[in-house]
Design a protein around this motif. Sequence first.
Motif, PDB file in Angstrom:
ATOM      1  N   GLY A   1       0.684  -1.094  -0.037  1.00 42.22           N
ATOM      2  CA  GLY A   1       0.069   0.126  -0.039  1.00 42.22           C
ATOM      3  C   GLY A   1       0.839   1.337   0.045  1.00 42.22           C
ATOM      4  N   ALA A   2       2.107   1.099   0.133  1.00 41.92           N
ATOM      5  CA  ALA A   2       2.999   2.305  -0.112  1.00 41.92           C
ATOM      6  C   ALA A   2       2.994   3.299  -1.154  1.00 41.92           C
TER       7      ALA A   2
ATOM      8  N   GLU B   1       6.377   6.656  -3.783  1.00 40.76           N
ATOM      9  CA  GLU B   1       7.118   6.888  -5.008  1.00 40.76           C
ATOM     10  C   GLU B   1       7.704   5.411  -5.220  1.00 40.76           C
ATOM     11  N   ALA B   2       7.713   4.925  -6.570  1.00 36.72           N
ATOM     12  CA  ALA B   2       8.373   3.893  -7.045  1.00 36.72           C
ATOM     13  C   ALA B   2       9.761   3.859  -7.197  1.00 36.72           C
ATOM     14  N   VAL B   3      10.184   2.807  -6.810  1.00 37.65           N
ATOM     15  CA  VAL B   3      11.820   2.688  -7.445  1.00 37.65           C
ATOM     16  C   VAL B   3      12.077   2.349  -8.719  1.00 37.65           C
TER      17      VAL B   3
ATOM     18  N   PHE C   1       9.064  -0.321  -9.360  1.00 41.27           N
ATOM     19  CA  PHE C   1       8.521  -1.280  -8.227  1.00 41.27           C
ATOM     20  C   PHE C   1       8.501  -0.420  -7.075  1.00 41.27           C
ATOM     21  N   CYS C   2       7.743  -1.184  -6.045  1.00 41.13           N
ATOM     22  CA  CYS C   2       7.882  -0.697  -4.684  1.00 41.13           C
ATOM     23  C   CYS C   2       9.048  -1.015  -4.123  1.00 41.13           C
ATOM     24  N   GLY C   3       9.592  -0.026  -3.356  1.00 39.27           N
ATOM     25  CA  GLY C   3      10.832  -0.439  -2.731  1.00 39.27           C
ATOM     26  C   GLY C   3      10.844  -1.004  -1.277  1.00 39.27           C
TER      27      GLY C   3
ATOM     28  N   THR D   1       6.647  -5.183  -5.161  1.00 43.45           N
ATOM     29  CA  THR D   1       5.517  -5.423  -6.101  1.00 43.45           C
ATOM     30  C   THR D   1       6.103  -4.722  -7.433  1.00 43.45           C
ATOM     31  N   GLY D   2       6.148  -5.406  -8.576  1.00 41.04           N
ATOM     32  CA  GLY D   2       6.502  -4.631  -9.726  1.00 41.04           C
ATOM     33  C   GLY D   2       5.010  -4.164 -10.199  1.00 41.04           C
ATOM     34  N   LEU D   3       5.165  -2.636 -10.628  1.00 38.15           N
ATOM     35  CA  LEU D   3       3.968  -1.808 -10.776  1.00 38.15           C
ATOM     36  C   LEU D   3       3.844  -1.135 -12.198  1.00 38.15           C
ATOM     37  N   TYR D   4       5.054  -0.634 -12.991  1.00 36.89           N
ATOM     38  CA  TYR D   4       4.769   0.032 -14.375  1.00 36.89           C
ATOM     39  C   TYR D   4       6.332  -0.054 -14.870  1.00 36.89           C
TER      40      TYR D   4
END
Length: 133
Positions: A10-11, A56-58, A70-72, A76-79
Amino acid sequence: MALTGGCQCGAVRYEVSGEMAHHALCHCKDCRASAGAPMVAWMAFPAAGFRVTQGEAVAFNSSGASIRHFCGTCGTGLYFLNEQFLPGIVDIQSATLDDANAHSPSAQIQTAERLDYMTKLSELPEFARFPGM
Ligand SMILES: [Zn+2]
Ligand SMILES: [Zn+2]
């Protein structure tokens, strides 16, 4: 109508609107390595309609101009962005949508790199829960 999604912890949360370009299951080795999974579902949208609404995604440069986000915290891979091959497009890992089941992919891509067993999934026995439960 905007679609929303995010990572497991959820971050990181995102929102996307605009006309979807395509939705495909990708079997390439790069996607598999990144996800630690046999394939990844991707939904492409105009990048102008995409925004991260929380956290913020890494970013990771996985090959060439490919930038995977992805979420650091939970991983989870996001975009995905690739300004060379997909200018102006954001590819979203559609399994991270809040309503992932409402959107079915319409193709399988990069099957030249597909794991052999992925062509035989319908032959496997199925269990609604873990076997024996
Ligand atoms: Zn997370
Ligand atoms: Zn791929």
